[in-house]
Each structure stands twice: as C-alpha cells, then as structure tokens.
Design a protein around this motif. Sequence first.
Motif, PDB file in Angstrom:
ATOM      1  N   ALA A   1       0.826  -1.206   0.000  1.00 18.01           N
ATOM      2  CA  ALA A   1       0.000   0.000   0.000  1.00 18.01           C
ATOM      3  C   ALA A   1       0.859   1.255   0.000  1.00 18.01           C
ATOM      4  CB  ALA A   1      -0.909   0.004   1.220  1.00 18.01           C
ATOM      5  N   VAL A   2       0.313   2.304  -0.585  1.00 15.47           N
ATOM      6  CA  VAL A   2       0.895   3.645  -0.555  1.00 15.47           C
ATOM      7  C   VAL A   2      -0.164   4.581   0.039  1.00 15.47           C
ATOM      8  CG1 VAL A   2       2.456   3.227  -2.504  1.00 15.47           C
ATOM      9  CG2 VAL A   2       0.162   4.161  -2.926  1.00 15.47           C
ATOM     10  N   PRO A   3       0.245   5.746   0.547  1.00 13.68           N
ATOM     11  CA  PRO A   3      -0.732   6.635   1.205  1.00 13.68           C
ATOM     12  C   PRO A   3      -1.986   6.919   0.385  1.00 13.68           C
ATOM     13  CG  PRO A   3       1.477   7.383   1.693  1.00 13.68           C
ATOM     14  CD  PRO A   3       1.620   6.264   0.683  1.00 13.68           C
ATOM     15  N   ALA A   4      -1.869   7.010  -0.924  1.00 17.29           N
ATOM     16  CA  ALA A   4      -3.038   7.297  -1.762  1.00 17.29           C
ATOM     17  C   ALA A   4      -4.085   6.180  -1.738  1.00 17.29           C
ATOM     18  CB  ALA A   4      -2.591   7.562  -3.195  1.00 17.29           C
ATOM     19  N   ASP A   5      -3.727   4.995  -1.232  1.00 17.01           N
ATOM     20  CA  ASP A   5      -4.665   3.868  -1.154  1.00 17.01           C
ATOM     21  C   ASP A   5      -5.593   3.934   0.054  1.00 17.01           C
ATOM     22  OD1 ASP A   5      -3.510   2.607  -3.419  1.00 17.01           O
ATOM     23  OD2 ASP A   5      -1.992   1.635  -2.142  1.00 17.01           O
ATOM     24  N   ALA A   6      -5.318   4.802   0.996  1.00 18.45           N
ATOM     25  CA  ALA A   6      -6.043   4.786   2.279  1.00 18.45           C
ATOM     26  C   ALA A   6      -7.553   4.918   2.113  1.00 18.45           C
ATOM     27  CB  ALA A   6      -5.505   5.872   3.209  1.00 18.45           C
ATOM     28  N   VAL A   7      -8.010   5.835   1.291  1.00 20.27           N
ATOM     29  CA  VAL A   7      -9.451   6.052   1.158  1.00 20.27           C
ATOM     30  C   VAL A   7     -10.146   4.820   0.578  1.00 20.27           C
ATOM     31  CG1 VAL A   7     -11.237   7.424  -0.001  1.00 20.27           C
ATOM     32  CG2 VAL A   7      -9.302   8.569   1.079  1.00 20.27           C
ATOM     33  N   ARG A   8      -9.587   4.236  -0.482  1.00 18.13           N
ATOM     34  CA  ARG A   8     -10.204   3.034  -1.073  1.00 18.13           C
ATOM     35  C   ARG A   8     -10.175   1.873  -0.083  1.00 18.13           C
ATOM     36  NH1 ARG A   8     -13.864   0.166  -2.948  1.00 18.13           N
ATOM     37  NH2 ARG A   8     -13.316  -1.541  -4.340  1.00 18.13           N
TER      38      ARG A   8
END
Length: 164
Positions: A10-17
């Motif tokens: 995971a990368v930070p941009a994945d948090a919402v999904r």
Amino acid sequence: MTASPTFRHAVPADAVRCFEIETAAYEGDEAATLEKIATRIAQYPEGFLILEAEGGIAGFINSGCAFEVVMSDEAFKELIGHDPVAPNVVIMSVVIDPAEQGKGYSKLLMQRFIRDMREAGKKSIHLMCKEQHVALYAKMGYRYTQPSASDHGGVAWHEMVMDL
C-alpha cells in the motif's frame, strides 16, 4: 478471460479506497477508521498487502509486528508498540470488497502474505477472527489458540497463530 490478480504494498493514496472496503466488509465498530488505515500504511507498508483485480483494489491484509503478542491490545491497532524488526506478525484486517468475494481472492491474498512474511524472516503470524472463520483459517494452516479477551466491536473473537 480476466487477468490474474496482482499484489503490491500500500501507498498513502490507497487509504481512502481501503477504508471504503473495510467499512463495506466489517460491521459497525469492527471497521478501522480512515486514520488507523492511513497510520498502518505510513508506518508499515511492508505489512500492508493489496490485491488488485480488474484494475482496482479488491482487497488487502494489514498488519504490525511485535516481540510479545497481546491480541486484545487495542492500542496496537494504531501500531503503538509496533516494531518492524520484531519476529511476530499480527494481522489486523483481512478484507475483500463484498462485490469481489467468492472469487478465491482471500486465499490468494493470504498465501502471498504468508510467503512474504516467511521471506522477511518472521517467525509467526497471529490473527483474530469470528467463529465462522476459524475453519477457513485452519485450512490455510493456522492453529486455534484460544477465545480472545478482546471484545472489539462488541464481537466474540478467536485467536489463531501460524508458525512460519
């Protein structure tokens, strides 16, 4: 023919999904907050494995590491006490998007996660699950240890472990 699922950290941009999947798959207070998911990605991306299918995130496993495992420790869910060099892995979520369930993704995700943790030199993987999932995890190689002292989300949990 559909493409095989792929795996990545995971990368930070994945948090919402990931938060969307977590809240769709877990009931009520069982789901981690967006903040907890973002913290887990930021602090231990090596233990946050994503399965992608059809071009999007279909599921994930997230975890932390500890020298002494206390499964009922709520603070650990925010990675308080996590040490990436510790030998014991504690899984916090194993989640497949409800729209993607029934395709064998949880088994594929767990097999890859176990392989990755073995390759990282970890000694054991610990998890808590509901009673209806005990047999599933036993088939994957986990051993039942005990009913958990945790009442996270107001649910009865069961602790399981796999020695690597």
